[in-house]
Design a protein around this motif. Sequence first.
Motif, PDB file in Angstrom:
ATOM      1  N   MET A  56       0.823  -1.203   0.000  1.00  0.00           N
ATOM      2  CA  MET A  56       0.000   0.000   0.000  1.00  0.00           C
ATOM      3  C   MET A  56       0.861   1.259   0.000  1.00  0.00           C
ATOM      4  O   MET A  56       0.531   2.259  -0.658  1.00  0.00           O
ATOM      5  N   GLU A  57       1.971   1.208   0.726  1.00  0.00           N
ATOM      6  CA  GLU A  57       2.875   2.359   0.751  1.00  0.00           C
ATOM      7  C   GLU A  57       3.416   2.654  -0.642  1.00  0.00           C
ATOM      8  O   GLU A  57       3.468   3.809  -1.077  1.00  0.00           O
ATOM      9  N   ALA A  59       2.047   1.689  -3.508  1.00  0.00           N
ATOM     10  CA  ALA A  59       0.933   2.137  -4.359  1.00  0.00           C
ATOM     11  C   ALA A  59       0.641   3.615  -4.129  1.00  0.00           C
ATOM     12  O   ALA A  59       0.402   4.374  -5.072  1.00  0.00           O
ATOM     13  N   GLU A  60       0.672   4.021  -2.865  1.00  0.00           N
ATOM     14  CA  GLU A  60       0.447   5.428  -2.541  1.00  0.00           C
ATOM     15  C   GLU A  60       1.546   6.294  -3.151  1.00  0.00           C
ATOM     16  O   GLU A  60       1.279   7.388  -3.677  1.00  0.00           O
ATOM     17  N   ARG A  61       2.804   5.806  -3.109  1.00  0.00           N
ATOM     18  CA  ARG A  61       3.907   6.581  -3.682  1.00  0.00           C
ATOM     19  C   ARG A  61       3.738   6.715  -5.193  1.00  0.00           C
ATOM     20  O   ARG A  61       4.011   7.774  -5.775  1.00  0.00           O
ATOM     21  N   MET A  63       0.907   6.721  -6.853  1.00  0.00           N
ATOM     22  CA  MET A  63      -0.160   7.694  -7.123  1.00  0.00           C
ATOM     23  C   MET A  63       0.323   9.118  -6.861  1.00  0.00           C
ATOM     24  O   MET A  63       0.009  10.041  -7.624  1.00  0.00           O
ATOM     25  N   ARG A  64       1.083   9.301  -5.785  1.00  0.00           N
ATOM     26  CA  ARG A  64       1.588  10.634  -5.462  1.00  0.00           C
ATOM     27  C   ARG A  64       2.554  11.128  -6.545  1.00  0.00           C
ATOM     28  O   ARG A  64       2.479  12.287  -6.969  1.00  0.00           O
ATOM     29  N   TRP A 115      10.396   5.949  -7.620  1.00  0.00           N
ATOM     30  CA  TRP A 115       9.556   4.842  -7.133  1.00  0.00           C
ATOM     31  C   TRP A 115      10.406   3.586  -6.932  1.00  0.00           C
ATOM     32  O   TRP A 115      10.259   2.896  -5.918  1.00  0.00           O
TER      33      TRP A 115
END
Length: 580
Positions: A56-57, A59-61, A63-64, A115
């Motif tokens: 999740m971390e 995936a969040e990165r 998206m950010r 990433w």
Amino acid sequence: MTAPNGHPKHDHPYETADRAGRAMLARMTSGASLNAAAAAWADWASHLARAPGRQMELAERAMRNGAKLAAHASGLTRDDPPFRPRAEDHRFSHPGWSTPPFSLWQQAFLAAQDWWDAAAEPARGTDPHNSDRVAFMARQMLDVLSPSNMPLTNPEILQETVRTGGGNLMQGMRHLAEDIRAQATATPAAAPGGFAVGRNLAVTGGQVVFRNELFELIQYAPRTEKVHPEPVLIVPAWIMKYYILDLSPENSLIAYLVEQGFTVFAMSWVNPSADYRDVSLDDYRRDGVMAALDTVGKVMPGQKIHACGYCLGGTILSIAAATMARDGDDRLGSITLLAAQTDFTEAGELMLFLDESQVAFLEDMMWDQGYLAQEQMAGAFRALRDEDLVWTRAVGRYLMGKEDEAFDITVWNADATRMPAKMHSDYLRALFLDNRLTSGRFAVEGRVIALKDIRAPMFVIGTEKDHIAPWHSVYKVALFTQNELTFVLTKGGHNGGILSEPGHKGRHYRIGCRTPETRYTDPDSWYARHPATEGSWWPEWARWLAGKTGPAEAAPPAMGAPDAGLPPLCPAPGTYVFMK
């Protein structure tokens, strides 16, 4: 098919067939083990698969990073670009990268790089070595796809193409054809800038006074009326030609020492062929370093010898010095180590290429060839800095049509030597993999040696940006010795930090001395306590050596020792340095 020591019996026909197959594969991959790479990816991926929070971390990165990239592309933000190249990455320095659409392509590449930097950080339980290897391989893959490598996405190439009417691309094609032809015919490229050994490289005057199957010993002619009474012996690395320390006249460390009144001897290692396949690491100590010490002792009898080892030469010198200390041999007046490691637990980025699978793969290739070839070693070093040494050069040569710049150090860098199969296997296993020297398990002639037995004072050089022998690793000699030790940390990399002649702009160094009674100081604390001094470290070393060798009041010694059967054989730089 297993010997008592746990290694395969290589004389069994089935094992021979396996090794021949692996050797053939190793040649196709330039010695890189596919098993080692696959194991690294599997370890990283399996631990990431069991870490939903980490997923999740990431995936969040992603998206950010995507949101930052979209905002930059839309022009909704006037802030600086959200992603910046690393400080050492100069591929995007051209001003055209700040204008659309090139800025978008650059930012997309840097977003992916950001990433992957995060993704390669080890999840809990992952072997850090595997995580580092994954990060390295991811960086290699991304560098292939960099927009700086493509003619239509690199503004600098497009600008040059317009300016020259495509002449840069035509010239680049000629360069490519020349390089392909040279590679196919195994013809070495001509040295740029007219550099040549014996003409404007390795030109300090002297005579070869000893030669055996492993090295030639050069005695340099004096340049002062009086000299220090005790000689200096230089032990270079055998992975490259010795003249890194006698490069051009203006940056020759050997010439500088001679000009300061020192009598200097230097070893010039042979470039071994397949006939040397069974020469061992201990042969390099006994028939190399010890034979050189014996010869210097005959030329200047009764004098202490001040030995200096560079890189691998410093490692083998440390082994020889510890053996001499164990056996009561006190001929060494001092020991200088230039960017040389004695402990290999923090041996830097080269460890990315070393584990049991990788070493076994290299051993099979060397078993077939008898040696590790120059281009196979050079490929590993280039891979560590592929953005500069591979892609930037390729873009400049093949797409910009530029000639390679003429530098003495680049000519030397291309003049590598082979390494005998057994010696290189001994070195990789005993030192890099097993770290025996500082763990009390390195035996010479059947008996273990210890660095703490060394009583001769030491002068140790580390360089700030060394990716081959990181300075924290070089500094660890202080942890395993109990003698007087002066440590110097100088600006630059593995070679550039050593070639730091007086007058070289932008140089600085830190220096500190430890006495036998001083308690150990960790490297970061040492760094904080020793401020930088502007200038070259060479004069510091010359003063230190002068204090150990005595004042320069002696008459220069004769060249060689004819009465002891050591007449001069030929002028410097000798014959081994020309071996291809």
